[in-house]
Design an enzyme around this catalytic site. Structure first.
Site, PDB file in Angstrom:
ATOM      1  N   THR A 155       0.816  -1.224   0.000  1.00 57.30           N
ATOM      2  CA  THR A 155       0.000   0.000   0.000  1.00 57.30           C
ATOM      3  C   THR A 155       0.848   1.271   0.000  1.00 57.30           C
ATOM      4  O   THR A 155       1.873   1.345   0.676  1.00 57.30           O
ATOM      5  CB  THR A 155      -0.917   0.004   1.233  1.00 57.30           C
ATOM      6  OG1 THR A 155      -1.630  -1.230   1.272  1.00 57.30           O
ATOM      7  CG2 THR A 155      -1.892   1.155   1.206  1.00 57.30           C
ATOM      8  N   PRO A 184       0.320   5.867  -0.237  1.00 57.11           N
ATOM      9  CA  PRO A 184      -0.696   6.901  -0.020  1.00 57.11           C
ATOM     10  C   PRO A 184      -1.681   7.016  -1.199  1.00 57.11           C
ATOM     11  O   PRO A 184      -2.883   7.213  -0.994  1.00 57.11           O
ATOM     12  CB  PRO A 184       0.133   8.182   0.143  1.00 57.11           C
ATOM     13  CG  PRO A 184       1.458   7.706   0.650  1.00 57.11           C
ATOM     14  CD  PRO A 184       1.681   6.363   0.039  1.00 57.11           C
ATOM     15  N   GLY A 227      -4.085   2.315  -2.703  1.00 56.96           N
ATOM     16  CA  GLY A 227      -4.649   1.463  -1.658  1.00 56.96           C
ATOM     17  C   GLY A 227      -5.366   0.296  -2.309  1.00 56.96           C
ATOM     18  O   GLY A 227      -4.751  -0.693  -2.712  1.00 56.96           O
ATOM     19  N   SER A 228      -6.691   0.433  -2.473  1.00 58.04           N
ATOM     20  CA  SER A 228      -7.445  -0.611  -3.179  1.00 58.04           C
ATOM     21  C   SER A 228      -6.887  -0.805  -4.580  1.00 58.04           C
ATOM     22  O   SER A 228      -6.823  -1.923  -5.092  1.00 58.04           O
ATOM     23  CB  SER A 228      -8.920  -0.208  -3.279  1.00 58.04           C
ATOM     24  OG  SER A 228      -9.471  -0.038  -1.996  1.00 58.04           O
ATOM     25  N   THR A 258       2.166  -3.005   8.361  1.00 56.31           N
ATOM     26  CA  THR A 258       2.151  -3.643   9.684  1.00 56.31           C
ATOM     27  C   THR A 258       3.551  -4.144  10.025  1.00 56.31           C
ATOM     28  O   THR A 258       4.210  -4.747   9.168  1.00 56.31           O
ATOM     29  CB  THR A 258       1.140  -4.819   9.683  1.00 56.31           C
ATOM     30  OG1 THR A 258      -0.138  -4.306   9.364  1.00 56.31           O
ATOM     31  CG2 THR A 258       1.094  -5.527  11.027  1.00 56.31           C
ATOM     32  N   GLN A 288     -21.705  -6.833  19.440  1.00 53.37           N
ATOM     33  CA  GLN A 288     -21.471  -6.658  20.874  1.00 53.37           C
ATOM     34  C   GLN A 288     -22.786  -6.551  21.625  1.00 53.37           C
ATOM     35  O   GLN A 288     -23.805  -6.187  21.086  1.00 53.37           O
ATOM     36  CB  GLN A 288     -20.588  -5.447  21.146  1.00 53.37           C
ATOM     37  CG  GLN A 288     -21.197  -4.133  20.741  1.00 53.37           C
ATOM     38  CD  GLN A 288     -20.411  -2.979  21.327  1.00 53.37           C
ATOM     39  OE1 GLN A 288     -19.793  -3.127  22.359  1.00 53.37           O
ATOM     40  NE2 GLN A 288     -20.478  -1.845  20.676  1.00 53.37           N
ATOM     41  N   ILE A 289     -22.710  -6.862  22.904  1.00 46.83           N
ATOM     42  CA  ILE A 289     -23.930  -7.073  23.668  1.00 46.83           C
ATOM     43  C   ILE A 289     -23.919  -6.307  24.985  1.00 46.83           C
ATOM     44  O   ILE A 289     -24.864  -6.355  25.734  1.00 46.83           O
ATOM     45  CB  ILE A 289     -24.068  -8.593  23.916  1.00 46.83           C
ATOM     46  CG1 ILE A 289     -25.527  -9.008  24.043  1.00 46.83           C
ATOM     47  CG2 ILE A 289     -23.231  -9.064  25.095  1.00 46.83           C
ATOM     48  CD1 ILE A 289     -25.687 -10.507  23.962  1.00 46.83           C
ATOM     49  N   GLU A 297      -5.913  -5.878   3.712  1.00 43.60           N
ATOM     50  CA  GLU A 297      -5.848  -6.895   2.655  1.00 43.60           C
ATOM     51  C   GLU A 297      -7.074  -6.844   1.743  1.00 43.60           C
ATOM     52  O   GLU A 297      -7.595  -7.866   1.306  1.00 43.60           O
ATOM     53  CB  GLU A 297      -5.645  -8.290   3.249  1.00 43.60           C
ATOM     54  CG  GLU A 297      -4.339  -8.342   4.028  1.00 43.60           C
ATOM     55  CD  GLU A 297      -3.824  -9.735   4.297  1.00 43.60           C
ATOM     56  OE1 GLU A 297      -4.171 -10.646   3.533  1.00 43.60           O
ATOM     57  OE2 GLU A 297      -3.062  -9.885   5.263  1.00 43.60           O
ATOM     58  N   SER A 314     -13.995  -4.406   2.335  1.00 46.55           N
ATOM     59  CA  SER A 314     -15.190  -5.227   2.072  1.00 46.55           C
ATOM     60  C   SER A 314     -15.725  -4.964   0.665  1.00 46.55           C
ATOM     61  O   SER A 314     -16.183  -5.883  -0.020  1.00 46.55           O
ATOM     62  CB  SER A 314     -16.280  -4.920   3.105  1.00 46.55           C
ATOM     63  OG  SER A 314     -15.916  -5.448   4.356  1.00 46.55           O
TER      64      SER A 314
HETATM   65  C1  LIG Z   1      -4.151  -1.448  10.518  1.00 47.71           C
HETATM   66  C2  LIG Z   1      -3.807  -1.615   9.075  1.00 47.71           C
HETATM   67  C3  LIG Z   1      -2.803  -2.487   8.720  1.00 47.71           C
HETATM   68  C4  LIG Z   1      -2.437  -2.610   7.376  1.00 47.71           C
HETATM   69  N1  LIG Z   1      -1.375  -3.409   7.049  1.00 47.71           N
HETATM   70  C5  LIG Z   1      -0.892  -3.394   5.777  1.00 47.71           C
HETATM   71  C6  LIG Z   1       0.317  -4.076   5.444  1.00 47.71           C
HETATM   72  O1  LIG Z   1       0.952  -4.734   6.284  1.00 47.71           O
HETATM   73  N2  LIG Z   1       0.796  -3.968   4.170  1.00 47.71           N
HETATM   74  C7  LIG Z   1       0.150  -3.251   3.210  1.00 47.71           C
HETATM   75  O2  LIG Z   1       0.631  -3.216   2.088  1.00 47.71           O
HETATM   76  N3  LIG Z   1      -1.036  -2.612   3.486  1.00 47.71           N
HETATM   77  C8  LIG Z   1      -1.557  -2.663   4.741  1.00 47.71           C
HETATM   78  N4  LIG Z   1      -2.723  -1.983   5.059  1.00 47.71           N
HETATM   79  C9  LIG Z   1      -3.377  -1.206   4.008  1.00 47.71           C
HETATM   80  C10 LIG Z   1      -4.737  -1.755   3.586  1.00 47.71           C
HETATM   81  O3  LIG Z   1      -4.581  -2.928   2.838  1.00 47.71           O
HETATM   82  C11 LIG Z   1      -5.436  -0.619   2.818  1.00 47.71           C
HETATM   83  O4  LIG Z   1      -5.782   0.369   3.800  1.00 47.71           O
HETATM   84  C12 LIG Z   1      -6.663  -1.102   2.081  1.00 47.71           C
HETATM   85  O5  LIG Z   1      -6.287  -1.889   0.981  1.00 47.71           O
HETATM   86  C13 LIG Z   1      -7.523   0.078   1.576  1.00 47.71           C
HETATM   87  O6  LIG Z   1      -6.769   1.051   0.927  1.00 47.71           O
HETATM   88  P1  LIG Z   1      -6.973   2.616   1.302  1.00 47.71           P
HETATM   89  O7  LIG Z   1      -6.853   2.724   2.779  1.00 47.71           O
HETATM   90  O8  LIG Z   1      -6.029   3.422   0.470  1.00 47.71           O
HETATM   91  O9  LIG Z   1      -8.463   2.946   0.923  1.00 47.71           O
HETATM   92  P2  LIG Z   1      -9.013   3.366  -0.535  1.00 47.71           P
HETATM   93  O10 LIG Z   1      -8.547   2.392  -1.552  1.00 47.71           O
HETATM   94  O11 LIG Z   1      -8.726   4.809  -0.770  1.00 47.71           O
HETATM   95  O12 LIG Z   1     -10.574   3.166  -0.333  1.00 47.71           O
HETATM   96  C14 LIG Z   1     -11.447   4.155   0.217  1.00 47.71           C
HETATM   97  C15 LIG Z   1     -12.881   3.632   0.073  1.00 47.71           C
HETATM   98  O13 LIG Z   1     -13.212   3.501  -1.338  1.00 47.71           O
HETATM   99  C16 LIG Z   1     -13.651   2.168  -1.600  1.00 47.71           C
HETATM  100  N5  LIG Z   1     -13.256   1.761  -2.962  1.00 47.71           N
HETATM  101  C17 LIG Z   1     -12.030   1.899  -3.541  1.00 47.71           C
HETATM  102  N6  LIG Z   1     -12.050   1.380  -4.774  1.00 47.71           N
HETATM  103  C18 LIG Z   1     -13.315   0.887  -4.978  1.00 47.71           C
HETATM  104  C19 LIG Z   1     -13.965   0.231  -6.061  1.00 47.71           C
HETATM  105  N7  LIG Z   1     -13.337  -0.074  -7.206  1.00 47.71           N
HETATM  106  N8  LIG Z   1     -15.258  -0.118  -5.898  1.00 47.71           N
HETATM  107  C20 LIG Z   1     -15.937   0.168  -4.736  1.00 47.71           C
HETATM  108  N9  LIG Z   1     -15.364   0.788  -3.686  1.00 47.71           N
HETATM  109  C21 LIG Z   1     -14.077   1.144  -3.799  1.00 47.71           C
HETATM  110  C22 LIG Z   1     -12.972   1.311  -0.528  1.00 47.71           C
HETATM  111  O14 LIG Z   1     -13.646   0.074  -0.327  1.00 47.71           O
HETATM  112  C23 LIG Z   1     -13.064   2.234   0.693  1.00 47.71           C
HETATM  113  O15 LIG Z   1     -14.326   2.133   1.272  1.00 47.71           O
HETATM  114  C24 LIG Z   1      -3.134  -1.885   6.387  1.00 47.71           C
HETATM  115  C25 LIG Z   1      -4.189  -1.035   6.757  1.00 47.71           C
HETATM  116  C26 LIG Z   1      -4.520  -0.886   8.077  1.00 47.71           C
HETATM  117  C27 LIG Z   1      -5.628   0.054   8.446  1.00 47.71           C
END
Ligand SMILES: Cc1cc2nc3c(=O)[nH]c(=O)nc-3n(C[C@H](O)[C@H](O)[C@H](O)COP(=O)(O)OP(=O)(O)OC[C@H]3O[C@@H](n4cnc5c(N)ncnc54)[C@H](O)[C@@H]3O)c2cc1C
Length: 372
Positions: free
Chosen positions: A126, A128, A131-132, A158, A328-329, A355, A358
């Protein structure tokens, strides 16, 4: 089909539960409040063989399967999800990427120390802006005099601040999009490589999550992991197994919340009797128990298939999606820190994000359904 745990699995669950109750439970609140990484516990997990459970014994692992691995994560997370995610990122992401895609030399060099817990692993995909849409990676790696030079920044990694080994994805051919990303193994102490800002998180606060920064970080050619330009495609395969560990994390935390709720409902009296005697509360307990069982069965199916070398993209996504919901309850008491469920509630949120969110799990499952 066989729905019984083996005697070894029953014993494993008992052993991990006893360990978690004795070594983790007394410190959970303090670690959570102070965001304290439980390094001593991690070392002990290594000694017990839990830091490399799914890898072959000749590489220092315990030679167990994914159901055993799920049991370990469930039982640790039942007491503290932070310990569960530390182990999951270390094993499923960092170590497994090296195990699956690494050369013999890389496996022999890294896995014994990762399995023993002497080294802690992290895995950085991931960013900045990615992400997804992780294929949008910007961190890049260019060849210079036979060495790779990495520049860029990862986020949300992590274990970033405690890792001895980092597997990181970087662009090696920008024109080729997702077929132009490669994986690299980076040792801590490599000049130009460091952990950056540590996030102050809502939940899973004893696990460290944060930035990983590359500033003209030079790596020898043998630090390339897997085939050149296939790092992103390999990451998706790694995540298939990773989702089983995140589902196990959710199931463990849900089990912890359920056990605490059941206990509380028998102790808390209102209108002259334990609230467990009210049908409305019983229904909540029943719904929780059914959800936990269903999530566990979905996850064991994915684990069972993965142990037999089958693809589990759909199954592990389903398990993670379903298991990521919390219940939760405790009413108002569930919102204060004297009871464990407020922490489960905060911690479990990660399971709908890490990972693949949803929404992304639904996208993955829909693609799989529409393919058939
Ligand atoms: C505690 C924690 C530990 C983590 N550990 C790791 C790690 O070890 N290594 C690593 O690489 N990453 C890690 N992550 C990153 C994690 O995998 C990402 O936060 C996650 O993939 C979402 O990316 P984003 O936060 O940039 O959200 P975004 O991708 O910006 O998403 C924002 C919103 O838009 C929605 N969205 C985005 N694209 C679509 C689409 N095509 N259709 C519908 N909805 C969409 C998403 O579902 C979400 O609701 C970690 C995250 C957290 C919070």
């Amino acid at each position: 089909m066989d729905f019984e745990y083996t005697p070894e699995q029953v014993q494993l669950r008992k052993a991990v539960r006893e360990f978690a109750e004795a070594e983790i439970a007394p410190h959970v609140a303090e670690w959570d409040e102070g965001q304290i990484f439980p390094l001593e516990v991690v070392r002990k997990l290594g000694e017990l063989g839990y830091m490399g459970s799914i890898f072959p014994e000749e590489l220092g692992g315990a030679g167990l399967g994914y159901i055993d691995y799920s049991i370990i994560i469930e039982e640790l997370s039942r007491v503290d999800g932070s310990v569960g995610i530390i182990l999951a990122a270390h094993t499923s992401l960092c170590s497994n990427h090296i195990f699956k895609m690494g050369s013999d030399a890389q496996r022999c060099h890294y896995l014994p120390k990762l399995c023993s817990g002497e080294w802690i692993g992290c895995w950085s995909l991931t960013e900045p802006e990615a992400g997804s849409d992780a294929a949008g990676t910007r961190t890049n790696a260019v060849l210079d005099n036979g060495e790779w030079v990495l520049n860029g920044a990862k986020t949300f990694t992590t274990n970033a601040h405690h890792a001895d080994v980092c597997v990181a994805m970087a662009v090696t051919d920008r024109a080729a999009a997702q077929h132009g990303i490669s994986a690299f193994i980076v040792d801590s102490g490599t000049p130009g490589f460091r952990a950056g800002k540590k996030e102050n998180k809502l939940g899973l606060r004893a696990s460290a999550t944060g930035e990983v920064i590359f500033e003209s970080c030079r790596l020898g050619p043998c630090q390339l992991l897997g085939k050149l330009n296939e790092g992103f495609v390999d990451s998706l395969k790694v995540l298939d197994g990773g989702r089983i560990s995140i589902a196990a994390l959710s199931i463990g935390m849900a089990q912890g919340a359920y056990d605490a709720s059941l206990r509380y409902s028998k102790l808390r009296k209102q209108f002259g009797r334990p609230i467990s005697e009210f049908q409305a509360i019983q229904h909540k307990l029943v719904d929780m128990a059914v959800d936990i069982d269903a999530a566990r069965l979905l996850n064991y199916r994915a684990a069972w298939k993965l142990d037999r070398g089958m693809r589990v993209t759909r199954e592990s996504s389903m398990a993670k999606l379903f298991a990521g919901e919390a219940v939760q309850i405790h009413g108002g008491y569930g919102f204060i820190k004297d009871y464990p469920v407020e922490k489960f509630y905060r911690d479990v949120k990660l399971c709908t994000i890490g990972e693949g969110t949803s929404e992304i799990q639904r996208l993955v499952i829909a693609r799989q359904l529409l393919k058939s």
